[in-house]
Design an enzyme around this catalytic site. Structure first.
Site, PDB file in Angstrom:
ATOM      1  N   ARG A   1      26.349 -92.106   1.661  1.00 18.60           N
ATOM      2  CA  ARG A   1      25.615 -91.508   2.784  1.00 18.60           C
ATOM      3  C   ARG A   1      24.300 -92.264   2.951  1.00 18.60           C
ATOM      4  O   ARG A   1      23.431 -92.188   2.085  1.00 18.60           O
ATOM      5  CB  ARG A   1      25.362 -90.019   2.478  1.00 18.60           C
ATOM      6  CG  ARG A   1      24.707 -89.255   3.600  1.00 18.60           C
ATOM      7  CD  ARG A   1      24.531 -87.779   3.215  1.00 18.60           C
ATOM      8  NE  ARG A   1      23.936 -87.032   4.310  1.00 18.60           N
ATOM      9  CZ  ARG A   1      22.637 -86.975   4.561  1.00 18.60           C
ATOM     10  NH1 ARG A   1      21.786 -87.633   3.778  1.00 18.60           N
ATOM     11  NH2 ARG A   1      22.177 -86.278   5.588  1.00 18.60           N
TER      12      ARG A   1
ATOM     13  N   LYS B   1      15.506 -92.197  -0.726  1.00 20.58           N
ATOM     14  CA  LYS B   1      14.924 -91.010  -1.359  1.00 20.58           C
ATOM     15  C   LYS B   1      13.719 -91.360  -2.223  1.00 20.58           C
ATOM     16  O   LYS B   1      13.519 -92.500  -2.630  1.00 20.58           O
ATOM     17  CB  LYS B   1      16.005 -90.239  -2.129  1.00 20.58           C
ATOM     18  CG  LYS B   1      16.907 -89.488  -1.129  1.00 20.58           C
ATOM     19  CD  LYS B   1      17.920 -88.569  -1.756  1.00 20.58           C
ATOM     20  CE  LYS B   1      18.681 -87.849  -0.635  1.00 20.58           C
ATOM     21  NZ  LYS B   1      19.844 -87.116  -1.140  1.00 20.58           N
TER      22      LYS B   1
HETATM   23  N1  HH2 Z   1      20.915 -85.573   1.231  1.00 20.55           N
HETATM   24  C1  HH2 Z   1      20.259 -85.069   2.290  1.00 20.55           C
HETATM   25  C2  HH2 Z   1      20.922 -84.273   3.228  1.00 20.55           C
HETATM   26  N2  HH2 Z   1      22.236 -84.022   3.126  1.00 20.55           N
HETATM   27  N3  HH2 Z   1      24.274 -84.308   1.962  1.00 20.55           N
HETATM   28  C3  HH2 Z   1      24.973 -84.798   0.922  1.00 20.55           C
HETATM   29  N4  HH2 Z   1      26.285 -84.562   0.812  1.00 20.55           N
HETATM   30  N5  HH2 Z   1      24.345 -85.561  -0.038  1.00 20.55           N
HETATM   31  C4  HH2 Z   1      23.017 -85.847   0.002  1.00 20.55           C
HETATM   32  O1  HH2 Z   1      22.506 -86.522  -0.922  1.00 20.55           O
HETATM   33  C5  HH2 Z   1      22.267 -85.324   1.099  1.00 20.55           C
HETATM   34  C6  HH2 Z   1      22.939 -84.536   2.082  1.00 20.55           C
HETATM   35  C7  HH2 Z   1      18.796 -85.358   2.455  1.00 20.55           C
HETATM   36  O2  HH2 Z   1      18.614 -86.534   3.184  1.00 20.55           O
HETATM   37  P1  HH2 Z   1      18.281 -86.620   4.747  1.00 20.55           P
HETATM   38  O3  HH2 Z   1      19.360 -85.990   5.553  1.00 20.55           O
HETATM   39  O4  HH2 Z   1      18.027 -88.039   5.077  1.00 20.55           O
HETATM   40  O5  HH2 Z   1      16.927 -85.837   4.923  1.00 20.55           O
HETATM   41  P2  HH2 Z   1      16.559 -84.383   5.429  1.00 20.55           P
HETATM   42  O6  HH2 Z   1      17.268 -83.397   4.550  1.00 20.55           O
HETATM   43  O7  HH2 Z   1      15.065 -84.309   5.304  1.00 20.55           O
HETATM   44  O8  HH2 Z   1      17.021 -84.235   6.850  1.00 20.55           O
END
Ligand code: HH2
Length: 298
Positions: free
Chosen positions: A265, A230
């Site tokens: 995660r 992040k």
């Molecule tokens: N962060 C993201 C998405 N889902 N779910 C939980 N429980 N906790 C988190 O910190 C979290 C999440 C954002 O990360 P990412 O999926 O890599 O990116 P994007 O939302 O751009 O797909």
């Protein structure tokens, strides 16, 4: 209520952690616009291959998402989201019977279809606020469910996040969401909680939440943390490219484990698993010589 880790298996419909004390949730974004891996796994074959790789590297859960929640992201329709994730969940469930597949969605119709296709975990970043049918669905299905804190909504959440005390506010929110879920018929044992690192938070808010994560763990449900790649890690280390942020990802996950988090995660399953294995053995004093040959350490 007791602290973070509960149970001993990683099977469906429990929030149990493995005997080494933590679970890894591998991220599989079937999106064109995710902040780190957007566009990489849009093809079904590429997504299935990546899911298989993460399971082979030691992921306990594969978290499949079809809508980016990055700051500024635009919402997508349920039909579009499902067209992305449905065939991937189908394929993962067929190829890896018994694997724990999570659906990262705030829409009940998407979650329902994913559960029908073989998912057993609902990761709802809205904590059951976005869709009035989600709580009943989780209750009826018995699926594990992660409730995450977010201030505002993805399109605007990073514009001016403000808190009097970020930890107190996140904790009160998660308490309230847990009570809401239980009132809606969700069994407390199904629920995991997540402070929502990066969701309506400044760099200082994220660091404060990690520093005082034990206060969130004290609520009594397993805590999920998502720091992987992040932007606050990039700010601290001057790493503009998300996939250059592995060192920061590992540092924050190790600290979170020490403060009692249970589920991590991440995008980079293999190196984070190695780091957490060492951290967990150090913290819990439960390293077993059967897992490694007995020899003098250097
Ligand atoms: N962060 C993201 C998405 N889902 N779910 C939980 N429980 N906790 C988190 O910190 C979290 C999440 C954002 O990360 P990412 O999926 O890599 O990116 P994007 O939302 O751009 O797909």
């Amino acid at each position: 209520m007791t602290g973070g880790a509960a149970g001993t298996t990683g099977g469906a419909h429990t929030t149990g952690v493995r005997s080494d004390g933590f679970r890894l949730m591998g991220i599989l974004n079937v999106t064109p616009d995710s902040f780190s891996d957007g566009g990489r796994y849009l093809r079904r074959e590429a997504a299935l291959e990546h899911g298989a790789r993460m399971l082979a590297e030691g992921a306990d859960i594969v978290d499949v998402g079809g809508e980016s929640t990055r700051p500024g992201a635009r919402p997508v329709s349920a039909a579009q989201e499902l067209a992305r994730v449905g065939p991937v969940i189908d394929g993962l469930a067929a190829a890896h019977p018994g694997a724990c597949i999570s659906i990262d969605t705030s829409k009940a119709s998407v979650a329902r279809a994913a559960l029908d296709a073989g998912a057993s975990f609902v990761n709802d970043v809205s904590a059951l606020r976005a869709d009035p049918e989600m709580a009943a669905l989780v209750a009826a299905s018995g699926a594990q469910c992660c409730l995450m804190h977010m201030q505002g909504e993805p399109r605007t959440m990073q514009l001016e996040p403000r808190y009097a005390d970020v930890v107190d506010e996140v904790k009160a929110f998660l308490h309230e969401r847990l009570s809401f879920a239980v009132r809606a018929g969700v069994c407390e044992q199904q629920v995991l909680l997540d402070p929502g690192i990066g969701f309506g938070k400044t760099l200082e808010h994220n660091l404060e939440l990690l520093r005082r994560l034990d206060e969130i763990v004290a609520i009594g449900r397993p805590v999920v943390v998502g720091t992987s790649r992040k932007s606050f890690l990039g700010l601290l280390t001057d790493r503009a490219e998300p996939d250059e942020r592995l060192a920061g990802t590992i540092a924050t996950n190790v600290l979170a484990l020490e403060r009692g988090a249970s589920v991590f995660r991440v995008h980079d399953v293999a190196p984070v698993r190695e780091a957490l294995t060492v951290a967990a053995a150090t913290v819990s004093e439960r390293w077993s010589p059967t897992t490694s040959s007995a020899r003098t350490t250097s």
